[in-house]
Design a protein around this motif. Structure first.
Motif, PDB file in Angstrom:
ATOM      1  N   THR A   5      21.874 -73.951 -68.170  1.00 11.28           N
ATOM      2  CA  THR A   5      22.169 -75.105 -67.321  1.00 11.28           C
ATOM      3  C   THR A   5      21.368 -76.331 -67.737  1.00 11.28           C
ATOM      4  OG1 THR A   5      22.663 -73.639 -65.451  1.00 11.28           O
ATOM      5  CG2 THR A   5      22.181 -75.942 -64.955  1.00 11.28           C
ATOM      6  N   SER A   6      20.071 -76.158 -67.979  1.00 12.59           N
ATOM      7  CA  SER A   6      19.224 -77.296 -68.358  1.00 12.59           C
ATOM      8  C   SER A   6      19.614 -77.843 -69.728  1.00 12.59           C
ATOM      9  CB  SER A   6      17.747 -76.884 -68.353  1.00 12.59           C
ATOM     10  OG  SER A   6      17.519 -75.813 -69.265  1.00 12.59           O
ATOM     11  N   ALA A   7      19.951 -76.950 -70.659  1.00 15.61           N
ATOM     12  CA  ALA A   7      20.333 -77.392 -72.008  1.00 15.61           C
ATOM     13  C   ALA A   7      21.650 -78.155 -71.976  1.00 15.61           C
ATOM     14  CB  ALA A   7      20.431 -76.198 -72.942  1.00 15.61           C
ATOM     15  N   LEU A   8      22.612 -77.692 -71.182  1.00 17.08           N
ATOM     16  CA  LEU A   8      23.893 -78.390 -71.081  1.00 17.08           C
ATOM     17  C   LEU A   8      23.727 -79.762 -70.432  1.00 17.08           C
ATOM     18  CD1 LEU A   8      26.430 -75.567 -70.145  1.00 17.08           C
ATOM     19  CD2 LEU A   8      26.160 -76.739 -72.335  1.00 17.08           C
ATOM     20  N   LEU A   9      22.778 -79.892 -69.501  1.00 17.21           N
ATOM     21  CA  LEU A   9      22.510 -81.199 -68.905  1.00 17.21           C
ATOM     22  C   LEU A   9      21.968 -82.159 -69.965  1.00 17.21           C
ATOM     23  CD1 LEU A   9      22.324 -83.101 -66.507  1.00 17.21           C
ATOM     24  CD2 LEU A   9      20.098 -82.086 -65.953  1.00 17.21           C
ATOM     25  N   ASP A  10      21.038 -81.681 -70.809  1.00 10.66           N
ATOM     26  CA  ASP A  10      20.513 -82.509 -71.900  1.00 10.66           C
ATOM     27  C   ASP A  10      21.627 -82.888 -72.878  1.00 10.66           C
ATOM     28  OD1 ASP A  10      17.944 -82.516 -70.920  1.00 10.66           O
ATOM     29  OD2 ASP A  10      17.260 -80.839 -72.165  1.00 10.66           O
TER      30      ASP A  10
END
Length: 370
Positions: free
Chosen positions: A87-92
């Motif tokens: 989730t955090s990587a896709l937000l970045d």
């Protein structure tokens, strides 16, 4: 004559069908997908409906035959990694893609949609794949609502792309203009402390304000890969690293006053490390002296002393030592069978040609018999 013409048409159709099947197996994304999905955004917070918020949709990625994501237009060719799908990587990744959308003025997949009085808007006619959604700020009661970009994957089941409702997230801040603060930018390397010695000595970063080029700066080891400037944080600031060094990918992380450019080493072109062992043999010669006597060791006054004998022995000792030697070389991406990729389409097309030739010969033979 009519029969021959029908046979030729039938042959051509068969060839096209077979060629399409082969291409769908060897070219990622060639498999047909239904384009009947709908993605609905619900633009609201717990207390406010964000009527009039405008959104654009972009094709971002699709999955190949192995289920791996690959970039599609307009992001194909950009130094963006899809290896991490947390989730955090896709937000970045979504923020990184949004940067390119704004700065490079990339064209959306469909016309813009605006939230209605209920805060809803929809994009229709979507096929399976991953999409980037980028919204524009909206002001309500002296509060600016800043929508976060999103990556949303539409999936297909039984020939139907599942309709997907999505709730965007927002950053809220008081609407103000004309304030000046110190804004900072820092380069971060995620490459195991330059283990592969691939870092450049300098990188160039462009700074944009409200879509227009504001400045271009150089970051180096000497300035600690850091730069700061004064600006209004309510402006739309963007930073873009041009000419990202291969094989790195880039990610942008930001808040109101801090901008971070992250370069991560990519698996593409990864160095293959091989360790071998060398053996060294050392020979050592040892000399030993032994003294023996036959007398009593007492002087009798006659002048005779004890008889002494000296013996020398030589020994050889072998010592073996080992030392690791590391060599590096480029890894090559190969099919799972170990065969190179380039013969696959050649052999496939050759097979089609042989099939067509054989089919024509068969039909010709049947026509002659009739």
């Amino acid at each position: 004559m009519t029969t021959k013409k029908q046979n030729r048409i039938s042959t051509a159709v068969t060839v096209l069908v077979i060629l399409g099947m082969i291409l769908s197996m060897i070219v990622p994304g060639m498999t047909a997908s239904a384009a009947n999905g709908t993605l609905t955004l619900i633009c609201q917070t717990e207390t406010v409906i964000l009527e009039g918020m405008e959104w654009n949709i972009y094709s971002a990625a699709k999955r190949d035959g192995d289920g791996e994501l690959y970039l599609t237009e307009p992001f194909k060719g950009y130094p963006i990694s899809l290896e991490d799908t947390s989730t955090s990587a896709l937000l970045d990744t979504a923020k990184t893609m949004e940067n390119y959308v704004v700065v490079d003025k990339l064209a959306p997949l469909q016309a813009s949609q605006t939230a209605d009085r209920n805060g809803k808007l929809s994009f229709t006619g979507l096929e399976a794949g991953m999409y980037l959604l980028v919204g524009k700020n909206v002001e309500v009661d002296d509060i600016t609502y800043i929508p976060s970009p999103m990556l949303v994957e539409m999936v297909e089941e039984n020939g139907t792309v599942i309709d997907l409702p999505t709730y965007p997230k927002y950053t809220m801040r008081p609407t103000k203009v004309g304030t000046e603060e110190v804004l900072t930018m820092r380069k971060v390397w995620e490459d195991d402390n330059d283990a592969k010695a691939m870092r450049p000595t300098v990188i160039k970063v462009e700074i944009y304000r409200n879509g227009a080029l504001f400045d271009e700066v150089e970051l180096t080891k000497e300035n600690d890969w850091f730069y700061s400037w004064s600006g209004d944080p309510t402006d739309d600031w963007r930073v873009i690293e041009r000419q990202v060094p291969n094989p790195y990918t880039v990610t942008y992380r930001m808040n109101d006053i801090q901008y971070v450019v992250v370069n991560t080493i990519s698996d593409q072109g990864e160095l293959d490390v091989t360790t071998t062992t060398t053996t060294t043999t050392t020979t050592t010669t040892t000399t030993t002296t032994t003294t023996t006597g036959t007398g009593t060791g007492t002087d009798t006054g006659t002048g005779d002393e004890s008889d002494d004998t000296t013996t020398t022995t030589t020994g050889t000792q072998t010592v073996t030592t080992t030392a690791p030697v590391t060599t590096t070389g480029k890894k090559e991406d190969l099919p799972q069978t170990g065969q190179l990729w380039w013969p696959v389409p050649v052999l496939a097309i050759s097979g089609v040609l042989f099939f067509v030739f054989g089919l024509q010969m068969t039909l010709k033979s049947k026509n002659e018999e009739q």
